[in-house]
Design a protein around this motif. Structure first.
Motif: not given
Length: 115
Positions: A11-14, A75-80, A85-93, A113-115
């Motif tokens: 995704a682009q920044a923003g 879910y994780l809605q990521m805005n802006s 925020d560039t990373a590997v995202y993991y869910c945990k329960v 996330v690209s600038s």
């Protein structure tokens, strides 16, 4: 409990991305973590079975965690989005039974996330 995460990408920044994580059974606490290269995994957001949420300060006001208990999905809605925020995202329960609790992790999904 098995977890299947999806929704990462570029995704682009923003911009925005929405991550999903489906559990194979009902669970109690559901959370998202992220991991930067060479760093320890860090907590991002959490939601309990009652829908109470909490966030790390760096994502407050930008990210929203929610869940669909009928679908055992978080879910994780990521805005802006920001480059940091560039990373590997993991869910945990967390699955709680009369014998105690146990954590389960999904496979990571890359968010870039690209600038």
């Amino acid at each position: 409990v098995q977890l299947q995460a999806s929704g990462g990408g570029l995704a682009q920044a923003g911009g925005s991305l929405r991550l999903s994580c489906v559990a194979s059974g009902s669970v109690n606490v559901m959370a998202w973590y992220r991991q930067y290269p060479g760093k320890q995994r860090e907590w991002v957001a959490v939601i309990n079975s009652g829908g109470v949420t909490n966030y790390v300060d760096s994502v407050k006001g930008r990210f929203t965690i929610d869940r669909d208990n009928a679908k055992n999905t978080v879910y994780l809605q990521m805005n802006s989005l920001k480059p940091e925020d560039t990373a590997v995202y993991y869910c945990k329960v967390v699955h709680i039974t009369a014998r105690g609790s146990k954590d389960y992790w999904g496979q990571g999904t890359q968010v870039t996330v690209s600038s």
